[in-house]
Scaffold this motif. Structure first.
Motif, PDB file in Angstrom:
ATOM      1  N   GLN A   1       0.866  -1.178   0.126  1.00 13.96           N
ATOM      2  CA  GLN A   1       0.008  -0.211  -0.011  1.00 13.96           C
ATOM      3  C   GLN A   1       0.952   1.171  -0.005  1.00 13.96           C
TER       4      GLN A   1
ATOM      5  N   ILE B   1       0.281   5.720   0.125  1.00 13.96           N
ATOM      6  CA  ILE B   1      -0.516   6.948   0.041  1.00 13.96           C
ATOM      7  C   ILE B   1       0.449   8.143   0.118  1.00 13.96           C
TER       8      ILE B   1
ATOM      9  N   GLU C   1      -2.673  13.507  -5.892  1.00 13.31           N
ATOM     10  CA  GLU C   1      -2.941  12.435  -4.584  1.00 13.31           C
ATOM     11  C   GLU C   1      -2.869  10.804  -5.050  1.00 13.31           C
ATOM     12  N   ILE C   2      -1.891  10.359  -4.298  1.00 12.86           N
ATOM     13  CA  ILE C   2      -1.788   8.939  -4.611  1.00 12.86           C
ATOM     14  C   ILE C   2      -2.937   8.291  -3.734  1.00 12.86           C
ATOM     15  N   LEU C   3      -3.960   7.430  -4.373  1.00  9.59           N
ATOM     16  CA  LEU C   3      -5.046   7.052  -3.853  1.00  9.59           C
ATOM     17  C   LEU C   3      -4.758   5.470  -3.169  1.00  9.59           C
ATOM     18  N   THR C   4      -3.979   4.737  -3.966  1.00 12.04           N
ATOM     19  CA  THR C   4      -3.629   3.480  -3.878  1.00 12.04           C
ATOM     20  C   THR C   4      -2.279   3.082  -4.790  1.00 12.04           C
ATOM     21  N   LEU C   5      -1.449   2.528  -4.130  1.00 17.96           N
ATOM     22  CA  LEU C   5      -0.184   1.985  -5.019  1.00 17.96           C
ATOM     23  C   LEU C   5       0.046   0.508  -4.399  1.00 17.96           C
ATOM     24  N   ALA C   6       0.438  -0.368  -5.203  1.00 13.87           N
ATOM     25  CA  ALA C   6       0.819  -1.637  -4.854  1.00 13.87           C
ATOM     26  C   ALA C   6       1.525  -2.439  -5.824  1.00 13.87           C
TER      27      ALA C   6
ATOM     28  N   HIS D   1       1.716  -0.615  -9.603  1.00 11.33           N
ATOM     29  CA  HIS D   1       0.475  -0.155 -10.104  1.00 11.33           C
ATOM     30  C   HIS D   1      -0.019   0.954  -9.380  1.00 11.33           C
ATOM     31  N   MET D   2      -0.850   2.091  -9.600  1.00 13.56           N
ATOM     32  CA  MET D   2      -1.451   3.280  -8.923  1.00 13.56           C
ATOM     33  C   MET D   2      -2.316   3.762  -9.387  1.00 13.56           C
TER      34      MET D   2
ATOM     35  N   GLY E   1      -5.193   5.974 -13.533  1.00 12.40           N
ATOM     36  CA  GLY E   1      -4.565   4.741 -12.780  1.00 12.40           C
ATOM     37  C   GLY E   1      -3.702   4.044 -13.928  1.00 12.40           C
TER      38      GLY E   1
ATOM     39  N   LEU F   1       4.601   4.360   2.589  1.00 14.20           N
ATOM     40  CA  LEU F   1       4.501   3.213   1.933  1.00 14.20           C
ATOM     41  C   LEU F   1       4.792   2.039   2.910  1.00 14.20           C
TER      42      LEU F   1
END
Length: 134
Positions: free
Chosen positions: A34, A36, A60-65, A76-77, A88, A103
């Protein structure tokens, strides 16, 4: 598994910092579970395109993995701009932290990851192996 929380600073390259954190930890395999934070520049490669698209502004990073190997990351983000539009895709090099990125990188000491050409897809894909004996 070992959790490695990370905080990136303004100006850091997101993908480069994640890859470097894995190397600095001496790990051979990890998953970014994850993330943000915010970016001033994003390089996002959309599905089916060969090159990333550059997005500029307050993002703004909403999700990142994704997975992280010593020879590279596959991340992917999803992010949003100042108008709330959401974008995305695949994270390219040159995603620059605006204020912070928080992170969680999970290290997998029993495994070894690498990117290898896959004849079925034509791309360098994740190869998963047991970690070499110490």
């Amino acid at each position: 598994m070992e959790a490695l929380p990370l905080r990136l600073n303004p100006g850091d390259d997101l993908r480069g910092a994640v890859e470097q954190a894995l190397r600095d930890a001496g790990a051979m395999a990890g998953y970014l579970v994850q993330g943000i934070g915010s970016l001033s520049v994003a390089q996002i490669r959309y599905a089916g395109l060969a090159q990333p698209t550059e997005l500029l502004g307050d993002l703004e990073i909403l999700t990142l993995a994704g997975s992280v190997a010593p020879d590279g990351a596959h991340l992917h983000m999803m992010l949003s701009d100042a108008r709330g539009r959401v974008f995305g895709g695949h994270v390219g090099r040159g995603c620059i932290v605006r204020t912070t990125a928080e992170l969680l990188l999970v290290l997998l000491p029993a495994h070894s990851f690498s990117r290898e050409h896959d004849p079925l897809t034509g791309f360098a894909e994740l190869a998963i192996r047991p970690a070499p004996a110490a």
